[in-house]
Design an enzyme around this catalytic site. Structure first.
Site, PDB file in Angstrom:
ATOM      1  N   PRO A 101       1.096  -1.295   0.419  1.00 37.79           N
ATOM      2  CA  PRO A 101      -0.078  -0.340  -0.337  1.00 37.79           C
ATOM      3  C   PRO A 101       1.041   1.508  -0.254  1.00 37.79           C
ATOM      4  CG  PRO A 101       0.053  -1.757   2.319  1.00 37.79           C
ATOM      5  CD  PRO A 101       0.569  -2.304   1.324  1.00 37.79           C
ATOM      6  N   GLU A 144       2.737  -7.838   8.405  1.00 36.00           N
ATOM      7  CA  GLU A 144       2.016  -5.848   8.896  1.00 36.00           C
ATOM      8  C   GLU A 144       2.984  -5.563   7.400  1.00 36.00           C
ATOM      9  OE1 GLU A 144      -0.290  -6.924  11.105  1.00 36.00           O
ATOM     10  OE2 GLU A 144       0.161  -4.129  10.287  1.00 36.00           O
ATOM     11  N   ARG A 161      -2.903  -8.523 -20.985  1.00 33.01           N
ATOM     12  CA  ARG A 161      -3.941  -8.279 -21.887  1.00 33.01           C
ATOM     13  C   ARG A 161      -3.429  -7.032 -22.495  1.00 33.01           C
ATOM     14  NH1 ARG A 161      -7.259  -3.735 -21.259  1.00 33.01           N
ATOM     15  NH2 ARG A 161      -8.594  -4.653 -22.177  1.00 33.01           N
ATOM     16  N   ASP A 193      -9.428   1.317 -24.798  1.00 27.66           N
ATOM     17  CA  ASP A 193     -10.745   0.810 -22.733  1.00 27.66           C
ATOM     18  C   ASP A 193     -10.289   2.566 -22.213  1.00 27.66           C
ATOM     19  OD1 ASP A 193      -8.201  -1.951 -21.939  1.00 27.66           O
ATOM     20  OD2 ASP A 193     -10.444  -1.830 -22.709  1.00 27.66           O
TER      21      ASP A 193
END
Ligand code: 4FV
Length: 238
Positions: free
Chosen positions: A89, A116, A154, A169
């Site tokens: 994160p 963690e 992709r 897209d």
């Protein structure tokens, strides 16, 4: 392309990698995906891969030893050392721009953590690039690795069949994609916009551009601002 995934739960990848575009891309040797279990590189009888954080605090931290050995073992499996990526994160947000960049690499090594987080020397010592799939906390980096693999594969030429196209897209032109419609023309009194039934492709393209601009402005103003910054001045007159 070769993608190595280093994880404590390689079995989590069985299903996502054995369907549709990812399955076909492997069958067509467009991509080779190799899973390694970090715990196979633990050195003690308890096969320990995590330990208490120095300085105290809750939770456990992934140890550098097993991780370095796992990465170096994977790197030794092919000539290309590969671009090492840490799913965390704390990483730079994964964007379509980054996805397109990664899709040109010959090899990626994805590190999926648990607990963690990682001993900081894993990032610094392996010059790993921290990437995040979003500002929320997962129970593990595996889903982040799967998201990255799906988005990158992709974009490799030949991975998408004719019925899929990445050409327009969302984000391919810096804007959200325009609204799409298919048969029936009327569904529960909801009609397909006339313009799309007109056959006038000039007008249809114009309408789609206006729709993309409008919904990006409404739903993702930060992307709209970035689009205007990156655009030649005439963009906002369109
Ligand atoms: C994550 C994310 C993420 C943090 C602690 C795994 C978890 C646990 N990875 N984008 N967001 N990872 O939440 O990539 O080790």
């Amino acid at each position: 392309m070769r993608i190595d995934v280093l994880t404590l739960f390689p079995e989590m990848f069985d299903s996502p990698l054995s369907h549709s575009i990812l399955k076909r891309a492997q069958e067509r040797n467009i991509v080779e995906i190799v899973l390694s279990n970090i715990r196979d590189f633990a050195t003690d009888s308890y096969r320990k891969v995590d330990d208490k954080p120095y300085g105290g605090g809750a939770g456990m931290v992934m140890m550098p030893g097993p991780m370095f050995d796992c990465v170096e073992h994977a790197q030794a499996q092919a000539d290309e050392p590969g671009r090492v990526i840490l799913l965390t994160p704390q990483g730079k947000p994964l964007t379509q721009e980054k996805v397109v960049e990664l899709s040109t690499e010959p090899r990626l090594i994805l590190i999926a953590g648990r607990y963690e987080g990682f001993d900081e020397r894993i990032r610094t010592g392996l010059s790993a690039e921290p990437i995040s799939i979003g500002d929320y906390v997962l129970s593990g980096g595996e889903l982040g690795a799967m998201v990255l693999i799906d988005a990158v594969v992709r974009m490799i030429p030949g991975a998408l069949g004719d019925d899929d196209s990445a050409a327009d897209d969302s984000f391919s032109n810096g804007l959200l994609e325009y609204p799409q419609y298919t048969r029936p023309e009327v569904f529960r009194d909801m009609k397909v916009p006339e313009i799309l039934l007109s056959g006038d492709h000039g007008k249809i393209d114009q309408w789609r551009k206006e729709q993309s601009l409008e919904r990006t402005k409404q739903w993702r103003p930060e992307i709209y601002e970035k689009y205007l910054q990156s655009a030649p001045t005439d963009k906002n007159e369109q």
